[in-house]
Enzyme design. Sequence first.
Site, PDB file in Angstrom:
ATOM      1  N   SER A 149      78.361  16.665 -12.166  1.00  0.00           N
ATOM      2  CA  SER A 149      78.189  17.796 -11.286  1.00  0.00           C
ATOM      3  C   SER A 149      77.318  17.502 -10.077  1.00  0.00           C
ATOM      4  O   SER A 149      77.268  18.408  -9.056  1.00  0.00           O
ATOM      5  CB  SER A 149      77.898  18.952 -12.157  1.00  0.00           C
ATOM      6  N   LYS A 178      70.384  19.954  -7.707  1.00  0.00           N
ATOM      7  CA  LYS A 178      71.532  20.161  -8.581  1.00  0.00           C
ATOM      8  C   LYS A 178      71.438  19.252  -9.925  1.00  0.00           C
ATOM      9  O   LYS A 178      71.118  17.965  -9.611  1.00  0.00           O
ATOM     10  CB  LYS A 178      72.753  19.827  -7.571  1.00  0.00           C
ATOM     11  N   THR A 179      71.811  19.776 -10.883  1.00  0.00           N
ATOM     12  CA  THR A 179      72.026  19.148 -12.185  1.00  0.00           C
ATOM     13  C   THR A 179      73.373  18.407 -12.255  1.00  0.00           C
ATOM     14  O   THR A 179      74.419  18.540 -11.627  1.00  0.00           O
ATOM     15  CB  THR A 179      71.857  20.027 -13.436  1.00  0.00           C
ATOM     16  N   GLY A 180      73.548  17.507 -13.318  1.00  0.00           N
ATOM     17  CA  GLY A 180      74.719  16.722 -13.500  1.00  0.00           C
ATOM     18  C   GLY A 180      74.579  16.121 -14.928  1.00  0.00           C
ATOM     19  O   GLY A 180      73.692  15.528 -15.237  1.00  0.00           O
TER      20      GLY A 180
END
Length: 269
Positions: free
Chosen positions: A81, A219-221
């Site tokens: 993501s 932003k995480t992923g």
Amino acid sequence: MGKLRNLTIFLVFIGAVALLINSVQTPSEANAAKGNLNMKKVDVDEFFADHDGTFVLRDMKKERAFVYNSERANQRFAPQSTFKVPNALIGLQVGAVEDEYDIKYWDGVEREIEIWNQDHTLGSGMRYSVVWYYQAMARDIGEKRMEEWVQKISYGNQDISGGIDQFWLSSSLKISPIEQADFMGTLYKENLPFDKDVMNTVKRMMIQTEGDNYTLYGKTGQGTGIGWYAGFIETKDRNYVFVTNIAGTSTEAKNITIDILKKYHLMTR
């Protein structure tokens, strides 16, 4: 001769005084130097005691970088993501969405994360990492335009062959933490080939938290056995890009990042 000798002595004296003045720091300069993070001395081993991982921190003013575990930092992984950031940039640029308030309506399919089961905007989709929203937008962008822009920004291995709404999710697209840091740094400086208002919109959507002395963008992923947290932090006098990638969850990657930023006083009140 005597006058010439006296003039020479005077000029040497003036030069010495000037050199002395230039070599003395004012209190404010001394304090600023003391406050600057020495990239060579960043010690983050303690934060990776329970995880195989890497951490990249880049000083955007001095163009210096600290890398923990350079082997993993140069290994490519699916962006998961974190790709929502370039996906949003591309979607806005080509008109697949109008702005951060562009709504997509929930299709009624119950998904594993409760907050995904409702209508979302581009902004809320970024905030809550709503996969279905960004998959729908990718389909609206289309394979041809998506491939063109992924190549324009040199994103990782630039391989979108894994399917227009799947290629970034444990599929064909891969990017290394070093490459993520490069991408985030270029976005921070607004040197990507997108309109300025597009980049400003996406940066605004990336804001995670704000204090009196800092603004954190990220932003995480997350995929099977991999967690990302990537972004940048602005303070009053220092700006840094960061990327954390671990064998773990995105929550753990984010927590590790925040702990490091706090340790080095980049996140204060």
